[in-house]
Write an enzyme that holds these catalytic residues in place. Structure first.
Site, PDB file in Angstrom:
ATOM      1  N   CYS A 191       0.833  -1.205   0.000  1.00  0.00           N
ATOM      2  CA  CYS A 191       0.000   0.000   0.000  1.00  0.00           C
ATOM      3  C   CYS A 191       0.869   1.257   0.000  1.00  0.00           C
ATOM      4  O   CYS A 191       1.367   1.684   1.046  1.00  0.00           O
ATOM      5  CB  CYS A 191      -0.931  -0.001   1.203  1.00  0.00           C
ATOM      6  SG  CYS A 191      -2.012   1.431   1.219  1.00  0.00           S
ATOM      7  N   CYS A 194      -0.591   4.371   1.794  1.00  0.00           N
ATOM      8  CA  CYS A 194      -0.498   4.286   3.271  1.00  0.00           C
ATOM      9  C   CYS A 194       0.891   4.746   3.734  1.00  0.00           C
ATOM     10  O   CYS A 194       1.023   5.436   4.732  1.00  0.00           O
ATOM     11  CB  CYS A 194      -0.675   2.850   3.764  1.00  0.00           C
ATOM     12  SG  CYS A 194      -2.033   1.957   3.059  1.00  0.00           S
ATOM     13  N   ASP A 195       1.915   4.317   3.014  1.00  0.00           N
ATOM     14  CA  ASP A 195       3.285   4.505   3.514  1.00  0.00           C
ATOM     15  C   ASP A 195       4.017   5.703   2.920  1.00  0.00           C
ATOM     16  O   ASP A 195       5.054   6.111   3.437  1.00  0.00           O
ATOM     17  CB  ASP A 195       4.125   3.241   3.223  1.00  0.00           C
ATOM     18  CG  ASP A 195       3.672   2.053   4.051  1.00  0.00           C
ATOM     19  OD1 ASP A 195       2.687   2.207   4.797  1.00  0.00           O
ATOM     20  OD2 ASP A 195       4.296   0.989   3.965  1.00  0.00           O
TER      21      ASP A 195
END
Ligand code: NDP
Length: 500
Positions: A191, A194-195
Site C-alpha cells: 500500500c 499508506c506509507d
C-alpha cells in the site's frame, strides 16, 4: 445459549422499516428474480426453501455467519449483532485482515493517524459489545446449494447459517523471493498511499508494469526523493494515459525495463536494497533502496466459493446493483472479495455495513423475529463452541520462569512466541498462535513472551526481532522461525517436530 440472556436489551432498531431496508429488500428481490437462471444452473435454493420451522430440528445454527474479520466483516457484524441477530464471525487465517499488516493508517475516516491493528481492535471490541462472537478458525468448505447454508471449518465445526456474509478479502500477489517475507512491513509493502508520507528524503522501488505500479509510483513520488519502477518486460502494460502521467514528472521517477527481482536485501531490521537480474543481458546487480512496493496484481480470496456463486473473470464475487447481495438469496459479499475498483478499508467497512443491513433485511423477510429466535435458543439450536476454548498459552515474564518451564522440560515439545505490542505482525500472529495452541494442548506446551517487557529472556536467547517462534524439544532449542505464519503453516511446522 439464550439470545435474550446474552445480549443487552437493545431495541431491534435495524429491524424497523427504513429507506435503507426497503432498498436492501428491493435488491434481494432483484437478486431473486435475476438469480433464477443462475440458481437453476448451480442449484441454489428457491424462495420456498426458506422455511424457518425446519430450522427447529437443526443444531449448530447461526443467524448470520460472517466469513472474514477485516473491516468489511467486523462492520457487517456491528449491524447484524446490534439488530440482535445471532452473529458468528470466523476470523480466518489473518484475523483483522490486511490492515493489521500495515503500521499507521492516515486515511481511516475520523482518525488522523492510528495503527491499523488498533483500528481493527476497536472495531472488534465494538462488534463484540453488541454480542457478535468471533471464532478463531478458518473456513475450509461451504455449501450454498441448500438452505440453511453449511460451512465447514478447519477445526472440524459444521455450522448451519441462515445467512452468510463473505468478507474474505483479497491478497496481493507476492513474488515469493528471498527477503520478501522477512522484510514484510519493514520496507516491503503493497500500500503506497499508506506509507508514502514516511518516504520523505528516502528512495523507493515499485515492482510491476500495470496501472497500479504507476499509481503507486506517483503516490510515492509526492514524498520520496526518488522512485524506480522495475518492469519485467520491454514495455509496461499500464494504460497510455497512465504512462503519460509519468512523463510529466520525469526526473523523479525512472522506469527500468527487463529486470527480474531476485532477492530483497536488508540489514536485519529494514530493507536496504534489491538484487536484480537483467533478463536480456543476464547482468546481476544490486539497487539500493529504502522500500519495495509490490504492484504485481491482486487476487480475491474466492477459491472456496467457485462454482457456487457467480464471479467476474478476475474471480471477484458478483453483487447486485447497489446492494451486497450475491445471486444466492441470503448470501452477501463485501470488501475486496467483490470490489476490484476502490480497494480501500473505509469502502470495505461501508460495504460491510450494507451487507449487514441486507442480511438483517433478508432474515426479517423470511420471518426471523425475536420470539422465534428465543424459541430456537431454548431448543439449543444455536451454535456454541466457546465453552471448549480455554486459553492454552502461558505468559513467561522472567528468565527464571523461562528456565523452569521451557529449558527445564525434560520430555516433550514447547513452542514460544516472542511478540511486542508495537509490532502489527506480532499482534496478528498471537490469535493464530492461541488457536493452534488449543488444538495441540494435549501434546505441546505453548508459551508467549512479551519481548518489550521480558528483556532478560530476549537478551539471553539473542532474539533479533519479533515475531519470533522458538521450538524446544526435551528442553533443547531445535527450530526458530522469524516470521508470521498462517494457522495452517504453524500447524504443519509443529506437526513436523511431533512426527520426528
Ligand atoms: P495488472 O495485472 O494490470 O498488472 C500487474 C503487473 O505486474 C504487470 O505489469 C505484470 O507484468 C506484473 N507482474 C506480474 N507478476 C510479476 C512478477 N512475478 N514479477 C514482476 N512483475 C510482475 O495489475 P494492476 O494491479 O496494475 O491492475 C489491476 C486492475 O486495476 C487493472 O485492470 C488496472 O487497469 C486497474 N487499475 C486502474 C487504475 C486506474 O485507472 N487509475 C489504478 C490501478 C489499477 P506483465 O505485464 O509482464 O504480465
Amino acid at each position: 445459549m439464550l439470545l435474550s440472556k446474552r445480549f443487552p436489551p437493545i431495541k431491534r432498531d435495524s429491524m424497523r422499516k427504513s429507506a435503507v431496508m426497503i432498498s436492501g429488500g428491493a435488491a434481494v428481490l432483484f437478486a431473486l428474480i435475476v438469480g433464477f437462471g443462475f440458481r437453476s444452473q448451480c442449484g441454489a435454493p428457491r424462495r420456498s426453501s426458506f422455511s424457518l420451522s425446519s430450522i427447529k430440528s437443526h443444531k449448530q445454527v447461526v443467524d448470520v455467519l460472517i466469513i472474514g474479520s477485516g473491516p468489511a466483516g467486523l462492520s457487517a457484524a456491528l449491524y447484524t449483532a446490534r439488530s440482535r441477530m445471532h452473529t458468528l464471525i470466523i476470523a480466518g487465517d489473518k484475523p483483522g485482515g490486511q490492515l493489521t499488516e500495515t503500521t499507521y493508517v492516515e486515511n481511516w475516516p475520523g482518525s488522523e493517524k492510528q495503527l491499523g491493528r488498533s483500528i481493527m481492535s476497536s472495531l472488534e471490541n465494538q462488534a463484540r459489545r453488541f454480542g457478535a462472537e468471533i471464532l478463531q478458525d478458518s473456513v475450509v468448505g461451504a455449501d450454498f446449494s441448500k438452505w440453511p447454508y453449511t460451512v465447514q471449518t478447519e477445526d472440524g465445526h459444521t455450522i448451519n447459517a441462515l445467512s452468510v456474509i463473505i468478507t474474505t478479502g483479497a491478497h496481493s500477489v507476492t513474488l515469493g523471493i528471498p527477503g520478501e517475507k522477512e522484510y514484510w512491513g519493514r520496507g516491503v509493502a503493497v500500500c503506497a498511499i499508506c506509507d508514502a508520507p514516511f518516504y520523505k528524503k528516502k528512495d523507493a522501488i515499485v515492482i510491476g508494469g500495470g496501472d497500479s505500479a504507476i499509481e503507486k509510483a506517483l503516490q510515492l513520488a509526492a514524498f520520496a526523493r526518488h522512485v524506480t519502477i522495475l518492469v519485467r518486460k520491454t514495455s509496461m502494460r499500464a494504460a497510455p494515459v497512465m504512462q503519460e502521467r509519468l512523463d510529466k514528472i520525469s526526473g523523479k521517477i525512472d522506469v527500468l525495463y527487463n529486470y527480474d527481482v531476485q532477492r530483497i536485501i536488508g540489514d536485519g531490521d529494514q530493507v536496504t536494497g534489491v538484487e536484480v537480474r537483467n533478463n536480456k543481458t543476464g547482468e546481476v546487480k544490486t539497487l539500493e533502496t529504502d522500500g519495495v512496493f509490490l504492484a504485481i496484481g491482486h487476487k480475491p480470496n474466492t477459491d472456496l466459493f467457485k462454482g457456487q456463486l457467480p464471479m467476474t473473470p478476475q474471480g471477484h464475487i458478483h453483487v447486485q446493483g447497489r446492494s451486497q447481495a450475491t445471486l444466492v438469496p441470503g448470501v452477501f459479499a463485501a470488501g475486496e472479495v467483490e470490489d476490484d475498483v476502490y480497494r480501500q478499508a473505509g469502502v470495505a467497512a461501508g460495504d460491510g455495513i450494507k451487507a449487514g443491513l441486507d442480511a438483517v433485511n433478508f432474515l426479517n423477510e423470511i420471518g426471523l423475529n425475536q420470539q422465534f429466535a428465543d424459541e430456537l435458543d431454548n431448543r439449543g439450536v444455536y451454535f456454541d463452541a466457546f465453552e471448549s476454548e480455554p486459553d492454552a498459552l502461558t505468559l513467561l515474564s522472567s528468565m527464571s520462569e523461562f528456565a523452569k518451564h521451557v529449558e527445564g522440560m525434560s520430555k516433550g515439545i514447547a513452542v514460544v512466541d516472542f511478540y511486542a505490542e508495537y509490532c502489527p505482525s506480532c499482534m496478528m500472529m498471537l490469535p493464530i498462535f492461541s488457536s493452534v495452541s488449543k488444538r495441540y494442548s494435549d501434546d505441546v506446551h505453548f508459551f508467549k513472551v512479551d519481548a518489550d517487557q521480558a528483556k532478560d529472556i530476549v537478551r539471553y536467547l539473542n532474539v533479533p526481532k519479533v515475531p519470533a517462534l522458538l521450538l524446544y524439544k526435551d528442553g533443547k532449542l531445535v527450530a526458530k522461525e522469524m516470521k508470521t505464519m498462517s494457522r495452517q503453516e504453524l500447524s504443519q511446522w509443529i506437526n513436523s517436530y511431533l512426527a520426528s
